[in-house]
Design a protein around this motif. Sequence first.
Motif, short mmCIF file in Angstrom:
data_model
loop_
_atom_site.label_atom_id
_atom_site.label_comp_id
_atom_site.label_asym_id
_atom_site.label_seq_id
_atom_site.Cartn_x
_atom_site.Cartn_y
_atom_site.Cartn_z
N THR A 12 0.83 -1.21 0.00
CA THR A 12 0.00 0.00 0.00
C THR A 12 0.87 1.25 0.00
OG1 THR A 12 -1.71 -1.24 1.15
CG2 THR A 12 -1.86 1.15 1.28
N GLU A 13 2.07 1.15 0.61
CA GLU A 13 2.96 2.33 0.66
C GLU A 13 3.37 2.79 -0.74
OE1 GLU A 13 3.70 -0.68 1.52
OE2 GLU A 13 5.78 -1.24 1.12
N LEU A 14 3.39 1.86 -1.70
CA LEU A 14 3.75 2.23 -3.08
C LEU A 14 2.62 3.04 -3.70
CD1 LEU A 14 5.14 -1.23 -4.27
CD2 LEU A 14 6.48 0.72 -3.47
N LEU A 20 9.11 4.87 -3.02
CA LEU A 20 9.35 4.83 -4.47
C LEU A 20 9.53 3.37 -4.89
CD1 LEU A 20 9.96 6.49 -7.05
CD2 LEU A 20 12.38 6.36 -6.41
N ASN A 21 8.86 2.99 -5.94
CA ASN A 21 8.92 1.61 -6.40
C ASN A 21 10.25 1.34 -7.13
OD1 ASN A 21 8.61 -0.89 -7.48
ND2 ASN A 21 6.64 -0.48 -8.46
N THR A 22 11.26 1.03 -6.36
CA THR A 22 12.57 0.81 -6.97
C THR A 22 12.71 -0.61 -7.54
OG1 THR A 22 13.49 0.18 -4.83
CG2 THR A 22 13.74 2.48 -5.48
N HIS A 23 11.81 -1.51 -7.16
CA HIS A 23 11.92 -2.88 -7.67
C HIS A 23 11.71 -2.93 -9.19
CE1 HIS A 23 12.19 -3.95 -3.64
NE2 HIS A 23 11.05 -4.57 -3.44
N LEU A 24 10.76 -2.15 -9.65
CA LEU A 24 10.48 -2.14 -11.09
C LEU A 24 11.76 -1.77 -11.84
CD1 LEU A 24 8.80 -2.08 -13.66
CD2 LEU A 24 8.11 0.25 -13.09
N GLY A 69 7.28 -8.34 -2.31
CA GLY A 69 6.65 -7.79 -1.12
C GLY A 69 5.60 -8.70 -0.53
N GLY A 70 5.19 -8.35 0.68
CA GLY A 70 4.10 -9.07 1.33
C GLY A 70 4.49 -10.44 1.86
N LEU A 71 5.78 -10.70 2.05
CA LEU A 71 6.19 -12.00 2.60
C LEU A 71 6.55 -11.88 4.08
CD1 LEU A 71 8.51 -13.38 -0.25
CD2 LEU A 71 6.11 -13.90 0.17
N PRO A 152 11.10 -10.97 -1.38
CA PRO A 152 10.83 -10.09 -0.25
C PRO A 152 10.82 -8.61 -0.67
CG PRO A 152 13.05 -10.98 -0.12
CD PRO A 152 12.40 -11.63 -1.29
N GLY A 153 10.13 -7.78 0.12
CA GLY A 153 9.99 -6.36 -0.21
C GLY A 153 11.24 -5.52 0.00
N PRO A 154 11.95 -5.67 1.12
CA PRO A 154 13.09 -4.78 1.34
C PRO A 154 14.15 -4.93 0.24
CG PRO A 154 12.48 -5.89 3.38
CD PRO A 154 11.69 -6.55 2.28
N PRO A 155 14.52 -3.83 -0.41
CA PRO A 155 15.47 -3.91 -1.52
C PRO A 155 16.78 -4.60 -1.17
CG PRO A 155 14.43 -1.76 -1.48
CD PRO A 155 13.96 -2.47 -0.25
P1 AMP Z 1 7.09 -5.95 2.65
O1 AMP Z 1 7.86 -7.19 2.70
O2 AMP Z 1 6.10 -5.90 1.55
O3 AMP Z 1 6.41 -5.65 3.96
O4 AMP Z 1 8.09 -4.77 2.36
C1 AMP Z 1 9.06 -4.44 3.33
C2 AMP Z 1 9.81 -3.17 2.98
O5 AMP Z 1 10.21 -3.17 1.61
C3 AMP Z 1 8.98 -1.91 3.16
O6 AMP Z 1 9.80 -0.93 3.78
C4 AMP Z 1 8.66 -1.52 1.75
O7 AMP Z 1 8.43 -0.15 1.63
C5 AMP Z 1 9.85 -2.00 0.96
N1 AMP Z 1 9.39 -2.25 -0.40
C6 AMP Z 1 8.43 -3.14 -0.75
N2 AMP Z 1 8.23 -3.11 -2.09
C7 AMP Z 1 9.06 -2.17 -2.59
C8 AMP Z 1 9.30 -1.67 -3.92
N3 AMP Z 1 8.61 -2.11 -4.97
N4 AMP Z 1 10.24 -0.71 -4.07
C9 AMP Z 1 10.92 -0.26 -3.00
N5 AMP Z 1 10.74 -0.69 -1.73
C10 AMP Z 1 9.82 -1.63 -1.52
#
Ligand code: AMP
Length: 406
Positions: A12-14, A20-24, A69-71, A152-155
């Motif tokens: 949701t933070e994206l 910022l969506n740096t994964h893309l 993300g979401g793991l 995982p979400g964290p870059p």
């Molecule tokens: P999550 O595992 O989804 O809870 O994400 C954990 C952390 O990763 C949070 O601080 C997110 O903001 C960061 N994160 C998740 N997806 C992205 C993304 N696409 N680009 C940059 N940071 C992300």
Amino acid sequence: MSARIELITTGTELLLGFTLNTHLNYIAQKLATIGLRLDRHTTVGDDPAELRAAIAEALARCRVLLATGGLGPTADDCTREVVAELLGRPLARDETIADAIRERFRRRGIAMPESVLRQALVPAGAQALPNPHGTAPGLAIEHENKLIVLLPGPPRELKPMFEQYVLPVLEQNFAPADRPVCRVFKVVGLAESVVEERIGAAPGVELGFCARMGEVEVRILGKNLAEAERKIRAALGPHIFGEGDDRLEEVVVKQLAAAGKTVAVAESCTGGLIAHRLTNVSGASRVFLAGYVTYSNESKVELLGVRPETLARHGAVSEEVCRAMAEACRRRSGADFALATTGIAGPTGGTPEKPVGLVYIGLATPTRTEVQRHLLLFDRETFKFFASQYALDALRRELLKSHRPA
Ligand code: AMP
Ligand code: MG
């Protein structure tokens, strides 16, 4: 035709614009290095219904689905559960992963909330991708001739996992044999327009430029890059400091290590940034001796031994003081080389003779001291970065002359 690849980023933070969506950006760039590209990218919030729909739609189209993300362990993390349900693969706890998670908490000396063990749940038939930088492993699932990879979400957790486990699998199974290759040369000390002018045309390749903070990237894409590389190297010479992900501070630390030499820094306007950048590099302890952040006049006198008369006569932002700082830093630290900075970062503090943006950068070597003068017309942080960049580059070029690699 190459395999269709889709990416779903979750969080949701994206969507709220907090992150910022740096994964893309990162994943698309990595895919390009093996001749693949994303066909579609979707971002969904932390909502199971939205995520389920996005995954089902993507799976109906693609051969490879990457989802990020979401793991994690918190209530809003639902990717693992949604995917397991959608594919009809029940979740079971993997005890090896559970042990690894417990061990991670034990080593950090903190109590483990039970919720964390959710991250040890693995859908039937899935392969867990180890995560040395966090608790949640990635998951790779082969399902009805599709490959689904959950990351995982964290870059800082995603990137090493992607490079170590995902990219090799994609390269082996999906990279086109006769694919164009991409190389990026990193250039310092020349403006983007000058870089372009010097190179001119590069037949047979797609040529691109990207101005970054304090450096320019020259990108070539094509099937045979040899001729273009020769031309670019001839045009830019020692302005090229590296390739790909190389960072200037890494190059400098490597050069110093190879030459068996050491450095120390005396920083005024860069406030420790040069020391910070150098010590970000693993192995810096072999080459970096000391950093003096001498912001006030008094500290320049007390910590470095700059003469009060020099400060009074020329002012703190002057070639003379910069020279004195560099030489004193070298003497006091015992390092082979010393860098010094003094300048006016602004936005206040400028005068007609010494405007905002003025900076002196000193390099003391065993045989001489050189001082450069620049006018860096940027905001404060950019000013500091550019100043640190020019300082590091002065040392790089000195080492290039005096300690050419064999
Ligand atoms: P999550 O595992 O989804 O809870 O994400 C954990 C952390 O990763 C949070 O601080 C997110 O903001 C960061 N994160 C998740 N997806 C992205 C993304 N696409 N680009 C940059 N940071 C992300
Ligand atoms: Mg999240």
